[in-house]
Design a protein around this motif. Structure first.
Motif, PDB file in Angstrom:
ATOM      1  N   VAL A 254       0.984  -1.259   0.098  1.00 42.99           N
ATOM      2  CA  VAL A 254       0.067  -0.004   0.118  1.00 42.99           C
ATOM      3  C   VAL A 254       0.969   1.267   0.158  1.00 42.99           C
ATOM      4  O   VAL A 254       2.043   1.380   0.306  1.00 42.99           O
ATOM      5  N   ARG A 255       0.069   2.166  -0.310  1.00 44.89           N
ATOM      6  CA  ARG A 255       0.856   3.708  -0.232  1.00 44.89           C
ATOM      7  C   ARG A 255       0.058   4.664   0.572  1.00 44.89           C
ATOM      8  O   ARG A 255      -1.222   4.361   0.532  1.00 44.89           O
ATOM      9  N   HIS A 256       0.482   5.504   1.551  1.00 41.64           N
ATOM     10  CA  HIS A 256      -0.245   6.413   2.291  1.00 41.64           C
ATOM     11  C   HIS A 256      -0.610   7.612   1.364  1.00 41.64           C
ATOM     12  O   HIS A 256       0.411   8.282   0.802  1.00 41.64           O
ATOM     13  N   PRO A 257      -1.885   8.061   1.265  1.00 41.73           N
ATOM     14  CA  PRO A 257      -2.255   9.023   0.121  1.00 41.73           C
ATOM     15  C   PRO A 257      -1.509  10.470   0.509  1.00 41.73           C
ATOM     16  O   PRO A 257      -1.446  11.345  -0.355  1.00 41.73           O
ATOM     17  N   ASN A 258      -1.210  10.672   1.879  1.00 43.82           N
ATOM     18  CA  ASN A 258      -0.832  11.954   2.431  1.00 43.82           C
ATOM     19  C   ASN A 258       0.351  11.961   2.643  1.00 43.82           C
ATOM     20  O   ASN A 258       1.271  12.983   2.889  1.00 43.82           O
ATOM     21  N   GLN A 259       1.333  10.949   2.654  1.00 38.96           N
ATOM     22  CA  GLN A 259       2.448  10.676   2.661  1.00 38.96           C
ATOM     23  C   GLN A 259       3.431   9.982   1.800  1.00 38.96           C
ATOM     24  O   GLN A 259       4.118   9.057   1.939  1.00 38.96           O
ATOM     25  N   PRO A 260       3.561  10.583   0.655  1.00 35.26           N
ATOM     26  CA  PRO A 260       4.173   9.695  -0.629  1.00 35.26           C
ATOM     27  C   PRO A 260       5.468   9.588  -0.209  1.00 35.26           C
ATOM     28  O   PRO A 260       6.196   8.737  -0.531  1.00 35.26           O
ATOM     29  N   ASP A 261       6.367  10.484   0.564  1.00 33.35           N
ATOM     30  CA  ASP A 261       7.771  10.249   0.924  1.00 33.35           C
ATOM     31  C   ASP A 261       7.925   8.890   1.662  1.00 33.35           C
ATOM     32  O   ASP A 261       9.054   8.557   1.945  1.00 33.35           O
ATOM     33  N   TRP A 262       6.833   8.661   2.513  1.00 33.92           N
ATOM     34  CA  TRP A 262       7.095   7.243   3.023  1.00 33.92           C
ATOM     35  C   TRP A 262       7.257   5.997   2.156  1.00 33.92           C
ATOM     36  O   TRP A 262       7.883   5.112   2.751  1.00 33.92           O
TER      37      TRP A 262
ATOM     38  N   PHE B  40       6.316   0.857   6.417  1.00 35.02           N
ATOM     39  CA  PHE B  40       6.733   1.823   5.292  1.00 35.02           C
ATOM     40  C   PHE B  40       8.249   1.701   5.139  1.00 35.02           C
ATOM     41  O   PHE B  40       9.064   1.610   5.962  1.00 35.02           O
ATOM     42  N   GLU B  41       8.719   1.689   3.642  1.00 31.03           N
ATOM     43  CA  GLU B  41       9.992   1.812   3.346  1.00 31.03           C
ATOM     44  C   GLU B  41      10.942   2.747   4.126  1.00 31.03           C
ATOM     45  O   GLU B  41      11.957   2.711   4.597  1.00 31.03           O
ATOM     46  N   HIS B  42      10.453   4.086   4.157  1.00 30.11           N
ATOM     47  CA  HIS B  42      11.139   5.243   4.648  1.00 30.11           C
ATOM     48  C   HIS B  42      10.485   5.877   6.002  1.00 30.11           C
ATOM     49  O   HIS B  42      11.170   6.829   6.474  1.00 30.11           O
ATOM     50  N   ALA B  43       9.627   5.160   6.585  1.00 28.38           N
ATOM     51  CA  ALA B  43       9.091   5.698   7.768  1.00 28.38           C
ATOM     52  C   ALA B  43       9.075   4.547   8.770  1.00 28.38           C
ATOM     53  O   ALA B  43       8.543   4.856   9.999  1.00 28.38           O
TER      54      ALA B  43
END
Length: 59
Positions: free
Chosen positions: A14-22, A39-42
């Motif tokens: 999944v991806r977080h719609p408000n946190q693309p940098d995650w 998440f990869e980056h969070a």
């Protein structure tokens, strides 16, 4: 309140719609409206499924 992520299962990407940098996240668990995603980056984040609709990443 409606669970916007009722279809999610552990292992889904999944991806977080408000946190693309995650980056890309993998669902670890879903208990009622609480979804834990790594998440990869969070790192590991717990999300309230009544507030945020995670976007599934298609393979």
């Amino acid at each position: 309140m409606m669970d916007l992520n009722a279809f999610l299962e552990p292992g889904m990407l999944v991806r977080h719609p408000n946190q693309p940098d995650w980056g890309l996240g993998q669902v670890q668990s879903r208990i009622d409206q609480r979804i834990t995603v790594n998440f990869e980056h969070a790192g590991k984040v717990t999300i309230d499924g009544r507030v945020i609709a995670l976007r599934p990443e298609l393979p």
